[in-house]
Write a protein that holds these residues in place. Sequence first.
Motif, PDB file in Angstrom:
ATOM      1  N   GLY A 124      -9.528  13.675   6.674  1.00  0.00           N
ATOM      2  CA  GLY A 124      -8.475  13.081   5.854  1.00  0.00           C
ATOM      3  C   GLY A 124      -7.332  12.548   6.692  1.00  0.00           C
ATOM      4  O   GLY A 124      -6.801  11.463   6.433  1.00  0.00           O
ATOM      5  N   PHE A 125      -6.928  13.307   7.721  1.00  0.00           N
ATOM      6  CA  PHE A 125      -5.865  12.834   8.603  1.00  0.00           C
ATOM      7  C   PHE A 125      -6.296  11.578   9.353  1.00  0.00           C
ATOM      8  O   PHE A 125      -5.509  10.638   9.521  1.00  0.00           O
ATOM      9  CB  PHE A 125      -5.475  13.928   9.593  1.00  0.00           C
ATOM     10  N   VAL A 126      -7.543  11.547   9.798  1.00  0.00           N
ATOM     11  CA  VAL A 126      -8.041  10.360  10.510  1.00  0.00           C
ATOM     12  C   VAL A 126      -8.021   9.144   9.590  1.00  0.00           C
ATOM     13  O   VAL A 126      -7.603   8.049   9.989  1.00  0.00           O
ATOM     14  CB  VAL A 126      -9.460  10.620  11.052  1.00  0.00           C
ATOM     15  N   ASP A 127      -8.455   9.339   8.336  1.00  0.00           N
ATOM     16  CA  ASP A 127      -8.458   8.225   7.381  1.00  0.00           C
ATOM     17  C   ASP A 127      -7.041   7.718   7.125  1.00  0.00           C
ATOM     18  O   ASP A 127      -6.803   6.501   7.071  1.00  0.00           O
ATOM     19  CB  ASP A 127      -9.097   8.667   6.067  1.00  0.00           C
ATOM     20  N   GLN A 128      -6.099   8.649   6.946  1.00  0.00           N
ATOM     21  CA  GLN A 128      -4.721   8.250   6.662  1.00  0.00           C
ATOM     22  C   GLN A 128      -4.111   7.494   7.834  1.00  0.00           C
ATOM     23  O   GLN A 128      -3.468   6.454   7.667  1.00  0.00           O
ATOM     24  CB  GLN A 128      -3.878   9.479   6.321  1.00  0.00           C
ATOM     25  N   TYR A 129      -4.296   8.019   9.038  1.00  0.00           N
ATOM     26  CA  TYR A 129      -3.731   7.348  10.211  1.00  0.00           C
ATOM     27  C   TYR A 129      -4.406   5.995  10.451  1.00  0.00           C
ATOM     28  O   TYR A 129      -3.749   5.027  10.869  1.00  0.00           O
ATOM     29  CB  TYR A 129      -3.875   8.228  11.449  1.00  0.00           C
ATOM     30  N   SER A 130      -5.712   5.918  10.172  1.00  0.00           N
ATOM     31  CA  SER A 130      -6.402   4.626  10.315  1.00  0.00           C
ATOM     32  C   SER A 130      -5.874   3.618   9.311  1.00  0.00           C
ATOM     33  O   SER A 130      -5.687   2.441   9.632  1.00  0.00           O
ATOM     34  CB  SER A 130      -7.911   4.821  10.126  1.00  0.00           C
ATOM     35  N   ARG A 131      -5.608   4.090   8.079  1.00  0.00           N
ATOM     36  CA  ARG A 131      -5.070   3.188   7.057  1.00  0.00           C
ATOM     37  C   ARG A 131      -3.678   2.697   7.436  1.00  0.00           C
ATOM     38  O   ARG A 131      -3.363   1.509   7.298  1.00  0.00           O
ATOM     39  CB  ARG A 131      -5.013   3.912   5.711  1.00  0.00           C
ATOM     40  N   ILE A 132      -2.841   3.617   7.949  1.00  0.00           N
ATOM     41  CA  ILE A 132      -1.502   3.225   8.380  1.00  0.00           C
ATOM     42  C   ILE A 132      -1.575   2.219   9.528  1.00  0.00           C
ATOM     43  O   ILE A 132      -0.814   1.240   9.582  1.00  0.00           O
ATOM     44  CB  ILE A 132      -0.700   4.467   8.797  1.00  0.00           C
ATOM     45  N   LYS A 133      -2.528   2.441  10.436  1.00  0.00           N
ATOM     46  CA  LYS A 133      -2.680   1.524  11.567  1.00  0.00           C
ATOM     47  C   LYS A 133      -3.126   0.153  11.102  1.00  0.00           C
ATOM     48  O   LYS A 133      -2.641  -0.873  11.577  1.00  0.00           O
ATOM     49  CB  LYS A 133      -3.687   2.102  12.570  1.00  0.00           C
ATOM     50  N   ARG A 134      -4.066   0.141  10.129  1.00  0.00           N
ATOM     51  CA  ARG A 134      -4.525  -1.155   9.607  1.00  0.00           C
ATOM     52  C   ARG A 134      -3.395  -1.908   8.925  1.00  0.00           C
ATOM     53  O   ARG A 134      -3.260  -3.120   9.058  1.00  0.00           O
ATOM     54  CB  ARG A 134      -5.691  -0.943   8.630  1.00  0.00           C
ATOM     55  N   ILE A 135      -2.571  -1.164   8.185  1.00  0.00           N
ATOM     56  CA  ILE A 135      -1.433  -1.801   7.516  1.00  0.00           C
ATOM     57  C   ILE A 135      -0.480  -2.393   8.542  1.00  0.00           C
ATOM     58  O   ILE A 135       0.039  -3.511   8.386  1.00  0.00           O
ATOM     59  CB  ILE A 135      -0.713  -0.780   6.625  1.00  0.00           C
ATOM     60  N   ALA A 136      -0.243  -1.637   9.637  1.00  0.00           N
ATOM     61  CA  ALA A 136       0.659  -2.123  10.679  1.00  0.00           C
ATOM     62  C   ALA A 136       0.097  -3.373  11.350  1.00  0.00           C
ATOM     63  O   ALA A 136       0.809  -4.341  11.601  1.00  0.00           O
ATOM     64  CB  ALA A 136       0.903  -1.025  11.706  1.00  0.00           C
ATOM     65  N   GLU A 137      -1.209  -3.341  11.652  1.00  0.00           N
ATOM     66  CA  GLU A 137      -1.820  -4.505  12.298  1.00  0.00           C
ATOM     67  C   GLU A 137      -1.831  -5.694  11.353  1.00  0.00           C
ATOM     68  O   GLU A 137      -1.593  -6.834  11.753  1.00  0.00           O
ATOM     69  CB  GLU A 137      -3.244  -4.154  12.723  1.00  0.00           C
ATOM     70  N   TYR A 138      -2.108  -5.426  10.065  1.00  0.00           N
ATOM     71  CA  TYR A 138      -2.117  -6.512   9.090  1.00  0.00           C
ATOM     72  C   TYR A 138      -0.736  -7.128   8.958  1.00  0.00           C
ATOM     73  O   TYR A 138      -0.575  -8.336   8.825  1.00  0.00           O
ATOM     74  CB  TYR A 138      -2.593  -5.970   7.747  1.00  0.00           C
ATOM     75  N   GLY A 139       0.281  -6.268   9.026  1.00  0.00           N
ATOM     76  CA  GLY A 139       1.642  -6.774   8.922  1.00  0.00           C
ATOM     77  C   GLY A 139       2.016  -7.663  10.085  1.00  0.00           C
ATOM     78  O   GLY A 139       2.823  -8.565   9.955  1.00  0.00           O
ATOM     79  N   GLN A 140       1.424  -7.420  11.262  1.00  0.00           N
ATOM     80  CA  GLN A 140       1.734  -8.254  12.411  1.00  0.00           C
ATOM     81  C   GLN A 140       0.998  -9.588  12.355  1.00  0.00           C
ATOM     82  O   GLN A 140       1.488 -10.599  12.822  1.00  0.00           O
ATOM     83  CB  GLN A 140       1.337  -7.505  13.691  1.00  0.00           C
ATOM     84  N   GLU A 141      -0.208  -9.560  11.753  1.00  0.00           N
ATOM     85  CA  GLU A 141      -1.011 -10.768  11.759  1.00  0.00           C
ATOM     86  C   GLU A 141      -0.664 -11.710  10.608  1.00  0.00           C
ATOM     87  O   GLU A 141      -0.739 -12.922  10.753  1.00  0.00           O
ATOM     88  CB  GLU A 141      -2.493 -10.396  11.670  1.00  0.00           C
ATOM     89  N   ALA A 142      -0.306 -11.167   9.468  1.00  0.00           N
ATOM     90  CA  ALA A 142      -0.053 -11.996   8.289  1.00  0.00           C
ATOM     91  C   ALA A 142       1.438 -12.120   8.038  1.00  0.00           C
ATOM     92  O   ALA A 142       2.158 -11.133   8.053  1.00  0.00           O
ATOM     93  CB  ALA A 142      -0.737 -11.384   7.062  1.00  0.00           C
ATOM     94  N   ASP A 143       1.883 -13.338   7.816  1.00  0.00           N
ATOM     95  CA  ASP A 143       3.282 -13.559   7.495  1.00  0.00           C
ATOM     96  C   ASP A 143       3.566 -13.083   6.074  1.00  0.00           C
ATOM     97  O   ASP A 143       2.750 -13.252   5.171  1.00  0.00           O
ATOM     98  CB  ASP A 143       3.622 -15.045   7.616  1.00  0.00           C
ATOM     99  N   VAL A 144       4.725 -12.497   5.896  1.00  0.00           N
ATOM    100  CA  VAL A 144       5.171 -12.055   4.585  1.00  0.00           C
ATOM    101  C   VAL A 144       6.416 -12.847   4.214  1.00  0.00           C
ATOM    102  O   VAL A 144       7.350 -12.927   5.011  1.00  0.00           O
ATOM    103  CB  VAL A 144       5.465 -10.541   4.568  1.00  0.00           C
ATOM    104  N   HIS A 145       6.410 -13.428   3.031  1.00  0.00           N
ATOM    105  CA  HIS A 145       7.539 -14.217   2.574  1.00  0.00           C
ATOM    106  C   HIS A 145       8.293 -13.458   1.485  1.00  0.00           C
ATOM    107  O   HIS A 145       7.696 -12.722   0.705  1.00  0.00           O
ATOM    108  CB  HIS A 145       7.054 -15.572   2.043  1.00  0.00           C
ATOM    109  N   PHE A 146       9.583 -13.658   1.437  1.00  0.00           N
ATOM    110  CA  PHE A 146      10.444 -12.974   0.486  1.00  0.00           C
ATOM    111  C   PHE A 146      11.144 -13.993  -0.409  1.00  0.00           C
ATOM    112  O   PHE A 146      11.518 -15.069   0.041  1.00  0.00           O
ATOM    113  CB  PHE A 146      11.501 -12.123   1.213  1.00  0.00           C
ATOM    114  N   ILE A 147      11.314 -13.615  -1.675  1.00  0.00           N
ATOM    115  CA  ILE A 147      12.076 -14.451  -2.605  1.00  0.00           C
ATOM    116  C   ILE A 147      13.110 -13.564  -3.295  1.00  0.00           C
ATOM    117  O   ILE A 147      12.881 -12.368  -3.508  1.00  0.00           O
ATOM    118  CB  ILE A 147      11.183 -15.144  -3.651  1.00  0.00           C
ATOM    119  N   ARG A 148      14.234 -14.153  -3.646  1.00  0.00           N
ATOM    120  CA  ARG A 148      15.351 -13.433  -4.256  1.00  0.00           C
ATOM    121  C   ARG A 148      15.478 -13.847  -5.711  1.00  0.00           C
ATOM    122  O   ARG A 148      15.480 -15.043  -6.025  1.00  0.00           O
ATOM    123  CB  ARG A 148      16.639 -13.750  -3.485  1.00  0.00           C
TER     124      ARG A 148
END
Length: 402
Positions: free
Chosen positions: A247-271
């Motif tokens: 379970g810990f491995v899965d959670q840390y892998s998911r967090i890592k994927r989210i971090a890598e995805y955040g670096q690769e994909a641009d995120v746009h914000f609207i107000r």
Amino acid sequence: MDKKKREHIRYRIYEILEVRAGIDHAARVYDVIYLMTIIINLTVSIMYTYESYRAEYGELLTAIENVTVALFCIDYILRLCTAKYMYPEAHGPGAVRKYVLSFTGIIDMLSFLPYYLPFFFPSGAVAFRMLRVMRVFRLFRINAYYDSLKLITDVLNSKRQQLFSSVFTILILMLASSLCMYSLEHEAQPEVFTNAFSGIWWSASTLLTVGYGDIYPITTLGKLFGIFITFLGVGMVAIPTGIISAGFVDQYSRIKRIAEYGQEADVHFIRIHLTARDPWVNKSIAQLHLPERVIVAVVQRNHRVLVPRGNLVLRQDDVMVLAAESFQDKEHIRLKEIILQKNNPWNGQRIRDLDISRHSVIVLVKRKERVLIPNGNLILREGDMVILYSEMRIANVTEIEI
């Protein structure tokens, strides 16, 4: 005091009670006081068990305990009063009932109630004193402050079915081994293995540890069976450990994927500034039913930044910041932006009357500080900013690349 003012005060109390990571100084001060109260109360409870401290500082320790338990009681009452904001999907008494029956609600109640019950039921003082141990579980509230501790809770919650299955299997194995050992050892040790359940202690100490030596087999078959159970116990106890580790491995892998995805994909914000006419007003974030890839990044209210949890109820004049992935398209769709000048032939015409339907689509119209939905009846005016997708050439336009 009118009802609206009372509701405002009640909601403000709810904001202070909740854990805050922003610039709400009152909430941050309360969080620090609350944590210190828990730590001081537990420290006093431990010190009171020492005879020397109890004899020398007994009155001081009792006074400190009285104050901390009173704070627990006040905190519980305030959470009852603000339960409808904590559980916006439940209304009125339902929200109070949901908090009272929740894990945190039960722990909060048992943190102070056993302390006062002996005043009303003196005969049960010993039992009530034992219930004071439940205050230790208030430390679980620290999970709200540290993501690393919350990770443990997430892992146990995600693997609860597998853990329940493994623990249930171990219990069955303990009962079966107890019955077998009774059959093998009863005649040789009738004073030790007196009945079918007398071997439970032996099976528990053998399966879960290496045994304590107070109960052990003396027959040959009993010793062989004990060796078998010992080896089997090592493997059975390793199952929950492996589940939690995975379970810990899965959670840390998911967090890592989210971090890598955040670096690769641009995120746009609207107000977005909410007005009285917006349907999102007086709804919680969980009730908005946003698309899967759109999240509420932050909510600003009266110059304060709020953490957009699911139970946060939106209000008029709130400023929401939505986040979404940038649009990905190989054809590179380009929008055109045109500001209607004085002599533009579109001035004073409805959108449906414009001769652009076959070649162009008006995406939105911005008029001063307002963004208008481009329905067919909307009349364009001088100074309007019109953003459209068009395959034809239009003079005096600026291209916008998505």
